[in-house]
Write an enzyme that holds these catalytic residues in place. Sequence first.
Site, PDB file in Angstrom:
ATOM      1  N   LYS A  11      21.360  -7.130   8.147  1.00 18.70           N
ATOM      2  CA  LYS A  11      21.705  -7.862   6.921  1.00 18.70           C
ATOM      3  C   LYS A  11      21.492  -9.376   7.077  1.00 18.70           C
ATOM      4  O   LYS A  11      21.336  -9.871   8.204  1.00 18.70           O
ATOM      5  CB  LYS A  11      23.156  -7.537   6.549  1.00 18.70           C
ATOM      6  CG  LYS A  11      23.383  -6.070   6.137  1.00 18.70           C
ATOM      7  CD  LYS A  11      24.852  -5.844   5.762  1.00 18.70           C
ATOM      8  CE  LYS A  11      25.115  -4.421   5.290  1.00 18.70           C
ATOM      9  NZ  LYS A  11      26.551  -4.236   4.898  1.00 18.70           N
ATOM     10  N   TYR A  51      22.663   0.375  -3.377  1.00 19.29           N
ATOM     11  CA  TYR A  51      24.131   0.418  -3.403  1.00 19.29           C
ATOM     12  C   TYR A  51      24.667   1.041  -4.690  1.00 19.29           C
ATOM     13  O   TYR A  51      25.805   0.779  -5.069  1.00 19.29           O
ATOM     14  CB  TYR A  51      24.691  -0.996  -3.208  1.00 19.29           C
ATOM     15  CG  TYR A  51      24.659  -1.453  -1.756  1.00 19.29           C
ATOM     16  CD1 TYR A  51      25.284  -0.703  -0.749  1.00 19.29           C
ATOM     17  CD2 TYR A  51      24.032  -2.641  -1.383  1.00 19.29           C
ATOM     18  CE1 TYR A  51      25.264  -1.122   0.575  1.00 19.29           C
ATOM     19  CE2 TYR A  51      24.016  -3.070  -0.061  1.00 19.29           C
ATOM     20  CZ  TYR A  51      24.638  -2.306   0.918  1.00 19.29           C
ATOM     21  OH  TYR A  51      24.636  -2.729   2.229  1.00 19.29           O
ATOM     22  N   PHE A  59      33.699  -5.062  -5.691  1.00 17.62           N
ATOM     23  CA  PHE A  59      32.907  -5.929  -4.808  1.00 17.62           C
ATOM     24  C   PHE A  59      31.399  -5.762  -5.022  1.00 17.62           C
ATOM     25  O   PHE A  59      30.604  -6.366  -4.307  1.00 17.62           O
ATOM     26  CB  PHE A  59      33.262  -5.668  -3.333  1.00 17.62           C
ATOM     27  CG  PHE A  59      33.071  -4.234  -2.898  1.00 17.62           C
ATOM     28  CD1 PHE A  59      31.814  -3.768  -2.513  1.00 17.62           C
ATOM     29  CD2 PHE A  59      34.142  -3.349  -2.860  1.00 17.62           C
ATOM     30  CE1 PHE A  59      31.630  -2.448  -2.115  1.00 17.62           C
ATOM     31  CE2 PHE A  59      33.966  -2.027  -2.451  1.00 17.62           C
ATOM     32  CZ  PHE A  59      32.706  -1.576  -2.083  1.00 17.62           C
ATOM     33  N   ARG A  87      25.661   5.223  13.239  1.00 17.01           N
ATOM     34  CA  ARG A  87      26.948   4.780  12.667  1.00 17.01           C
ATOM     35  C   ARG A  87      27.919   4.401  13.790  1.00 17.01           C
ATOM     36  O   ARG A  87      28.673   3.436  13.677  1.00 17.01           O
ATOM     37  CB  ARG A  87      27.579   5.876  11.800  1.00 17.01           C
ATOM     38  CG  ARG A  87      26.801   6.264  10.567  1.00 17.01           C
ATOM     39  CD  ARG A  87      26.996   5.385   9.373  1.00 17.01           C
ATOM     40  NE  ARG A  87      28.332   5.393   8.824  1.00 17.01           N
ATOM     41  CZ  ARG A  87      28.670   4.717   7.716  1.00 17.01           C
ATOM     42  NH1 ARG A  87      27.746   4.016   7.049  1.00 17.01           N
ATOM     43  NH2 ARG A  87      29.886   4.738   7.262  1.00 17.01           N
ATOM     44  N   THR A  93      33.371   0.128   9.042  1.00 19.01           N
ATOM     45  CA  THR A  93      32.959  -0.776   7.959  1.00 19.01           C
ATOM     46  C   THR A  93      33.628  -2.148   8.049  1.00 19.01           C
ATOM     47  O   THR A  93      32.993  -3.172   7.800  1.00 19.01           O
ATOM     48  CB  THR A  93      33.286  -0.113   6.595  1.00 19.01           C
ATOM     49  OG1 THR A  93      32.619   1.147   6.545  1.00 19.01           O
ATOM     50  CG2 THR A  93      32.812  -0.978   5.436  1.00 19.01           C
ATOM     51  N   ARG A 104      29.405  -4.317  14.920  1.00 18.97           N
ATOM     52  CA  ARG A 104      30.389  -5.042  14.097  1.00 18.97           C
ATOM     53  C   ARG A 104      31.580  -5.500  14.929  1.00 18.97           C
ATOM     54  O   ARG A 104      32.132  -6.579  14.707  1.00 18.97           O
ATOM     55  CB  ARG A 104      30.840  -4.148  12.936  1.00 18.97           C
ATOM     56  CG  ARG A 104      29.762  -3.976  11.867  1.00 18.97           C
ATOM     57  CD  ARG A 104      30.126  -2.876  10.888  1.00 18.97           C
ATOM     58  NE  ARG A 104      29.180  -2.755   9.783  1.00 18.97           N
ATOM     59  CZ  ARG A 104      29.154  -1.717   8.939  1.00 18.97           C
ATOM     60  NH1 ARG A 104      30.012  -0.719   9.089  1.00 18.97           N
ATOM     61  NH2 ARG A 104      28.274  -1.680   7.956  1.00 18.97           N
ATOM     62  N   ASN A 114      29.299  -7.920   7.400  1.00 13.20           N
ATOM     63  CA  ASN A 114      29.418  -6.943   8.488  1.00 13.20           C
ATOM     64  C   ASN A 114      28.079  -6.561   9.135  1.00 13.20           C
ATOM     65  O   ASN A 114      27.956  -5.517   9.771  1.00 13.20           O
ATOM     66  CB  ASN A 114      30.240  -5.725   8.058  1.00 13.20           C
ATOM     67  CG  ASN A 114      29.590  -4.938   6.943  1.00 13.20           C
ATOM     68  OD1 ASN A 114      28.515  -5.303   6.466  1.00 13.20           O
ATOM     69  ND2 ASN A 114      30.217  -3.851   6.533  1.00 13.20           N
ATOM     70  N   HIS A 117      23.598  -2.309   8.076  1.00 10.85           N
ATOM     71  CA  HIS A 117      23.785  -1.087   7.297  1.00 10.85           C
ATOM     72  C   HIS A 117      23.202   0.091   8.065  1.00 10.85           C
ATOM     73  O   HIS A 117      22.168  -0.031   8.699  1.00 10.85           O
ATOM     74  CB  HIS A 117      23.043  -1.191   5.951  1.00 10.85           C
ATOM     75  CG  HIS A 117      22.930   0.140   5.244  1.00 10.85           C
ATOM     76  ND1 HIS A 117      23.943   0.641   4.461  1.00 10.85           N
ATOM     77  CD2 HIS A 117      21.941   1.086   5.246  1.00 10.85           C
ATOM     78  CE1 HIS A 117      23.574   1.839   4.002  1.00 10.85           C
ATOM     79  NE2 HIS A 117      22.368   2.134   4.459  1.00 10.85           N
ATOM     80  N   GLU A 128      17.285   7.195   1.666  1.00 16.32           N
ATOM     81  CA  GLU A 128      17.195   5.739   1.832  1.00 16.32           C
ATOM     82  C   GLU A 128      15.882   5.337   2.509  1.00 16.32           C
ATOM     83  O   GLU A 128      15.279   4.330   2.135  1.00 16.32           O
ATOM     84  CB  GLU A 128      18.406   5.225   2.613  1.00 16.32           C
ATOM     85  CG  GLU A 128      19.694   5.329   1.797  1.00 16.32           C
ATOM     86  CD  GLU A 128      20.948   4.867   2.557  1.00 16.32           C
ATOM     87  OE1 GLU A 128      20.839   4.488   3.737  1.00 16.32           O
ATOM     88  OE2 GLU A 128      22.034   4.885   1.944  1.00 16.32           O
TER      89      GLU A 128
END
Length: 151
Positions: A11, A51, A59, A87, A93, A104, A114, A117, A128
């Site tokens: 990100k 998203y 948010f 993950r 998260t 993270r 964070n 993704h 995706e």
Amino acid sequence: MERERTLIIVKPDAVQRGLTGEIIKRFEQRGLRIIGMKFMQVSRELAEKHYDVHRERPFFKALVDYITSSPVVVMALDGTNAVQAARNTIGATRPSESAAGTIRGDFGLEIGRNLVHGSDSPENGQKEVALWFDESELVDWGRVVDPWLYE
Ligand code: IDP
Ligand code: MG
């Protein structure tokens, strides 16, 4: 054992902070295979599609602002149980609750910054990767170490 695809986004905060290499390294050394990678500025249209499940959340606008605020690095990875493995490498998260040793947990503090993704299910991994990559951008290749990663 399930061979899966997962979409990883480094990100904007991670790219700005110079953590791109560190983050790629963690997936690479885990044994996940890079089958696609690009550096790009995300459009609002793509961000909103990606998203879409969060569209009704309070948010949502902040999330789209965040992911479109500066360039990202997007990767398609594959491997055995790639979704869950990625993950776990990413961490929870909320970075303040992410285990130390995760991306993270090692580099983040706030949920809205964070760093990375990762797809949350094998179905979404497929979806995706197809949303972010044209099939012609994906490379099918073998690594000499594959027999030492895959039984
Ligand atoms: P994930 O990235 O761990 O899969 P999701 O629940 O799918 O988490 O949320 C997508 C992204 O939306 C998160 O990574 C985070 O950037 C952002 N987000 C989720 N919940 C909140 C929140 O309560 N406030 C601000 N941003 C949030
Ligand atoms: Mg998610």
